[in-house]
Write an enzyme that holds these catalytic residues in place. Structure first.
Site, PDB file in Angstrom:
ATOM      1  N   ASP A 184       8.395   1.972   7.570  1.00 25.53           N
ATOM      2  CA  ASP A 184       6.964   1.192   7.501  1.00 25.53           C
ATOM      3  C   ASP A 184       6.197   2.018   8.694  1.00 25.53           C
ATOM      4  O   ASP A 184       6.678   1.723  10.193  1.00 25.53           O
ATOM      5  CB  ASP A 184       7.316   0.603   7.027  1.00 25.53           C
ATOM      6  CG  ASP A 184       5.507  -0.212   6.911  1.00 25.53           C
ATOM      7  OD1 ASP A 184       4.607   0.252   6.685  1.00 25.53           O
ATOM      8  OD2 ASP A 184       5.478  -1.779   6.605  1.00 25.53           O
ATOM      9  N   HIS A 210       7.514   0.823   3.554  1.00 28.10           N
ATOM     10  CA  HIS A 210       6.463   0.564   2.875  1.00 28.10           C
ATOM     11  C   HIS A 210       5.486   0.240   1.509  1.00 28.10           C
ATOM     12  O   HIS A 210       6.027   0.769   1.306  1.00 28.10           O
ATOM     13  CB  HIS A 210       4.694   0.347   3.963  1.00 28.10           C
ATOM     14  CG  HIS A 210       4.144  -0.731   3.251  1.00 28.10           C
ATOM     15  ND1 HIS A 210       3.711  -1.681   4.921  1.00 28.10           N
ATOM     16  CD2 HIS A 210       2.432  -0.303   3.024  1.00 28.10           C
ATOM     17  CE1 HIS A 210       2.259  -2.091   4.795  1.00 28.10           C
ATOM     18  NE2 HIS A 210       2.125  -1.672   3.416  1.00 28.10           N
ATOM     19  N   SER A 257       1.278  -6.845   3.850  1.00 24.30           N
ATOM     20  CA  SER A 257       0.644  -5.707   3.997  1.00 24.30           C
ATOM     21  C   SER A 257      -0.842  -6.680   4.677  1.00 24.30           C
ATOM     22  O   SER A 257      -1.009  -7.800   5.058  1.00 24.30           O
ATOM     23  CB  SER A 257       0.157  -4.882   3.327  1.00 24.30           C
ATOM     24  OG  SER A 257      -0.360  -3.030   4.054  1.00 24.30           O
TER      25      SER A 257
END
Length: 310
Positions: A252, A282, A158
């Site tokens: 995601d 995610h 991320s």
């Protein structure tokens, strides 16, 4: 790009996590961080075994940075992976990604150095980038301190994936240190509200308000959003960066941005392995109870082992 439905194990994990929502205020954020630290003890009470772990600090541009070194259960020295946690540049810690780093150490046979960086909104861009680059430079200059053999990779998920990508870009543009590989796990790069992944999947783990708040906290000024050292998709040429693995998840909101960066790497001649886990969400590679997380980490471990082999 996505399956017909979210993997049931990932969906069950999400339903447990939905009890906590990210507060969009500095006061709420402080309490949320405190609560997260309290719950980490439970999450990490039976960690996967590795050869050894060492907690300490390394020099940063504005003070010492907390770090945790994971060593494989084997005879060293080892290739070194410098890892940066996710959390929208606002949340996350070494503790939140302890399980992932342990599994990555086991699967790759590499030493993993997990580094904490300064978080927004207290420390907006470029603080996190400066810390990430300093950590990579330190690891490259001090292989003996991390059980390293001189081979070096960067990795993150991320927001941490973005920091890893930026560190690789800056190393290429500034003639070092030499980075042999980069592993970008659903990186926070190239996000556009018009992307189909954002339109269709905002609200799965990350909603539109979360993403906007994280961006506002991190960038502080719209000028920074166009800086390639804030988002590597802004770079005009990435041909000199290290070979890469880019992982995305079908459900995601960040999927299309990660895919676009993988295509940008390929277009500029960078050897790139792109893997989209169509039934995942995610953050899935931190979900201990999800079988596909174990599978994805094992595959990534193979990528790193192959790339960093003698």
């Amino acid at each position: 790009m996505e399956a017909d439905r979210i993997d049931p194990q990932a969906k069950a994990a999400l339903e447990r996590q939905e009890r906590l929502s990210v507060p969009h205020s500095r006061y709420g954020l402080k309490l949320f961080r405190q609560l997260s630290r309290a719950t980490m003890w439970v999450q990490n009470r039976n960690p996967p075994s590795v050869g050894a772990t060492f907690d300490g600090t390394i020099p940063g541009p504005a003070g010492e940075l907390d770090a945790r070194l994971y060593l494989p259960d084997a005879e060293g020295p080892f290739p070194t992976v410098v890892f940066f946690h996710g959390g929208g540049y606002v949340l996350g810690s070494i503790a939140t990604h302890d399980w992932l780093c342990r599994q990555l150490t086991r699967e790759s046979g590499c030493a993993v150095l997990s580094v904490a960086y300064r978080l927004a909104p207290e420390h907006p861009f470029p603080a996190a980038v400066e810390d990430a680059v300093a950590a990579v430079e330190w690891a490259a200059a001090h292989p003996d301190a991390v059980g390293g053999d001189g081979r070096l990779a960067v990795a993150g998920d991320s927001a941490g994936g973005s920091l890893a990508a930026v560190a690789a870009l800056m190393a290429a543009e500034r003639d070092g240190p030499e980075i042999d590989y980069q592993a970008l796990l659903y990186p926070s790069v190239g996000i556009d509200e018009d992307q189909s992944s954002v339109r269709e999947h905002a609200g799965v783990v990350l909603d539109a308000d979360d993403m906007e708040w994280f961006r506002d906290c991190y960038y502080e000024s719209d000028v920074h959003k166009r800086n390639p050292y804030a988002d590597p998709t802004n770079a005009g040429d990435v041909s000199g960066v290290a070979p890469a693995t880019v992982v995305t998840a079908g459900f995601d909101p960040l999927r299309d941005g990660g895919k676009a960066y993988a295509e940008q790497l390929v277009g500029d001649g960078v050897p790139t392995r792109y893997r989209n886990y169509e039934d995942q969400v995610h953050g899935f590679m931190t979900m201990q109870e999800v079988d596909r997380a174990h599978e994805a980490i094992a595959t990534l471990g193979d990528d790193l082992a192959d790339a960093l082999a003698d």
